[in-house]
Scaffold this motif. Structure first.
Motif, PDB file in Angstrom:
ATOM      1  N   THR A 112       4.036  31.309  20.296  1.00  0.00           N
ATOM      2  CA  THR A 112       3.824  29.735  20.499  1.00  0.00           C
ATOM      3  C   THR A 112       3.757  28.954  19.066  1.00  0.00           C
ATOM      4  OG1 THR A 112       1.556  29.800  20.556  1.00  0.00           O
ATOM      5  CG2 THR A 112       2.790  30.304  22.538  1.00  0.00           C
ATOM      6  N   ARG A 139       3.690  21.303  22.136  1.00  0.00           N
ATOM      7  CA  ARG A 139       3.190  22.542  23.039  1.00  0.00           C
ATOM      8  C   ARG A 139       1.617  22.468  22.707  1.00  0.00           C
ATOM      9  NH1 ARG A 139       8.335  24.778  21.396  1.00  0.00           N
ATOM     10  NH2 ARG A 139       9.456  25.605  23.359  1.00  0.00           N
ATOM     11  N   ALA A 166       1.254  15.402  26.315  1.00  0.00           N
ATOM     12  CA  ALA A 166       1.354  16.816  26.571  1.00  0.00           C
ATOM     13  C   ALA A 166       0.067  17.079  27.505  1.00  0.00           C
ATOM     14  CB  ALA A 166       1.238  17.604  25.432  1.00  0.00           C
ATOM     15  N   ARG A 256      12.119  17.107  28.126  1.00  0.00           N
ATOM     16  CA  ARG A 256      11.793  18.365  28.894  1.00  0.00           C
ATOM     17  C   ARG A 256      13.185  18.788  29.160  1.00  0.00           C
ATOM     18  NH1 ARG A 256       6.305  16.446  29.793  1.00  0.00           N
ATOM     19  NH2 ARG A 256       7.177  15.012  31.169  1.00  0.00           N
ATOM     20  N   ASP A 277       6.478  28.362  26.325  1.00  0.00           N
ATOM     21  CA  ASP A 277       5.321  27.264  26.482  1.00  0.00           C
ATOM     22  C   ASP A 277       3.935  28.159  26.959  1.00  0.00           C
ATOM     23  OD1 ASP A 277       7.193  25.374  26.103  1.00  0.00           O
ATOM     24  OD2 ASP A 277       7.981  25.548  28.097  1.00  0.00           O
ATOM     25  N   SER A 281       0.644  24.886  30.694  1.00  0.00           N
ATOM     26  CA  SER A 281       0.871  23.734  30.037  1.00  0.00           C
ATOM     27  C   SER A 281       2.150  22.893  30.225  1.00  0.00           C
ATOM     28  CB  SER A 281       1.182  24.076  28.624  1.00  0.00           C
ATOM     29  OG  SER A 281       2.488  24.876  28.099  1.00  0.00           O
ATOM     30  N   PRO A 283       4.458  20.988  28.096  1.00  0.00           N
ATOM     31  CA  PRO A 283       4.817  20.613  26.858  1.00  0.00           C
ATOM     32  C   PRO A 283       5.796  19.148  26.631  1.00  0.00           C
ATOM     33  CG  PRO A 283       5.338  22.664  27.109  1.00  0.00           C
ATOM     34  CD  PRO A 283       5.233  22.129  28.363  1.00  0.00           C
ATOM     35  N   TYR A 285       7.738  18.539  23.653  1.00  0.00           N
ATOM     36  CA  TYR A 285       8.838  19.144  22.755  1.00  0.00           C
ATOM     37  C   TYR A 285       9.166  17.876  21.644  1.00  0.00           C
ATOM     38  CZ  TYR A 285       9.585  22.412  26.364  1.00  0.00           C
ATOM     39  OH  TYR A 285       9.213  23.426  27.343  1.00  0.00           O
TER      40      TYR A 285
END
Length: 372
Positions: A112, A139, A166, A256, A277, A281, A283, A285
């Motif tokens: 990550t 993230r 997020a 996404r 990811d 979670s 995310p 991006y």
């Protein structure tokens, strides 16, 4: 500008989407000659804290000031140690040193590139007061970071400058740490048209301290109860944020979708690694980042074929000249060093079309196929 070129980032579409609303808001402020504080700022602070599920929000001049004022509110001073990830934007660490503290670098997770909670225990000393975790590339970092801080009696700052909207464990980032810091630089998921920042967090009391510190430490007009500075969110920029915040969820959902398309097309390619990811979670991006040992070759190949890329970040923080006094040996931070050599950020912005994403993926596939 070459109309056939696919840039790493492009702001024109986002500007055009809110142009009329922003111009109307700015005209109102011009008519009122209301440029510092006022209803646009308070409206945004209320709306953003409500969106995050945070008890309070204090707008500030930029994301770096958000970090400085948060650290100041938490009492960081000479000799205090704050654990920070070795792979991040410089402000995550330089702000600690700016206040006389000592940034202590921890390594990041290989999958990550967020702060590795398993490495935190190796960095704690009797002088450790807190941790800055970065939600890198949009993230969220691992929940175990919060749990570690609770066990050790340390405070936690979320550097959320890349993570507007997020979520982790059904909770939006920005209300997990005692304080959370935000940048609204124009390239962010939620950006204004200049500089801007904010501080939120789970502690309304600490956010209120930031609110005083941003305004010369005043508690009431000309009543200075602590040493502060001048770092206020501009009303004109707040007006932009008020028009862009309602669009954030839609823009993040498009990010996404783009990320899913990239992952589907690029996942099978040997010699290229996609970031993972974090479990639980959602995310947003801010960047679509890949890892490859042939990063520089790939970037050059894509550039000559009309695809822009960027590198966030080309050096780990302990290699920065401004932070070399705090640097441990390279053998302590192998993942951060490797990441700086391998990361490449692909085009990512909500207005990117499906056809453009397909072209980027095709170019990347061609590179590995022709040189494999």
């Amino acid at each position: 500008m070459d109309k056939n070129r696919i840039p790493a980032f492009e702001l024109r579409g986002a500007v055009d989407a809110v142009r009329a609303e922003v111009e109307e808001g700015w005209r109102s402020l011009l008519d009122q000659t209301a440029f510092v504080g006022g209803h646009e700022v308070s409206r945004f602070e209320d709306a953003f804290s409500d969106y995050l599920g945070a008890p309070a929000c204090a707008g500030v001049a930029n994301g770096t000031d958000a970090l400085v004022l948060s650290l100041k509110a938490l009492g960081v001073g000479p000799g205090d140690e704050v654990i920070v990830p070795a792979f991040s934007f410089a402000a995550s660490a330089t702000t600690v040193a700016w206040l006389g503290g000592r940034p202590v670098f921890a390594d990041v997770e290989p999958h990550t590139l967020n702060l590795d909670p398993r490495d935190l225990g190796n960095r704690v000393t009797e002088r450790t007061v807190g941790v800055i975790g970065v939600h890198l590339y949009g993230r969220p970092f691992d929940q175990a970071v919060r749990a570690f801080c609770d066990r050790k009696g340390l405070w936690l700052i979320e550097d959320a400058a890349q993570a507007h909207g997020a979520s982790l464990a059904s909770r939006r980032v920005g209300a997990v740490g005692e304080l959370a810091t935000w940048s609204f630089y124009p390239t962010k998921n939620l950006g204004c048209f200049g500089d801007g920042g904010a501080v939120t967090g789970c502690s309304a009391e600490l956010v209120e301290t930031v609110r005083r510190l941003r305004n010369h430490g005043q508690q009431g007009r000309y009543r200075h109860v602590e040493l502060g500075t001048n770092s206020r969110l501009d009303a004109l920029q707040a007006a932009v944020l008020n028009r862009r915040l309602p669009r954030l969820e839609g823009a993040n959902e498009r990010r996404r979708q783009i990320a899913a398309s990239y992952s589907e097309a690029l996942g099978p390619i040997a010699g290229l690694t996609l970031l993972a990811d974090p479990p639980g979670s959602i995310p947003v991006y801010h960047q679509m980042t890949i890892l490859t040992e042939r990063r520089d070759e790939l970037a050059s190949y894509l550039e000559t074929r009309g695809v822009g890329t960027s590198i966030h970040y080309p050096e780990p923080l302990h290699h920065q000249p401004a932070l070399e006094a705090f640097a441990p040996g390279d053998d302590e931070l192998p993942v951060s060093i490797r990441a700086a050599r391998q990361v490449l950020c692909l085009p990512m912005f909500p207005e990117l079309t499906d056809d453009q994403v397909a072209i980027v993926c095709s170019r990347i596939s061609d590179f590995f196929a022709s040189s494999g």
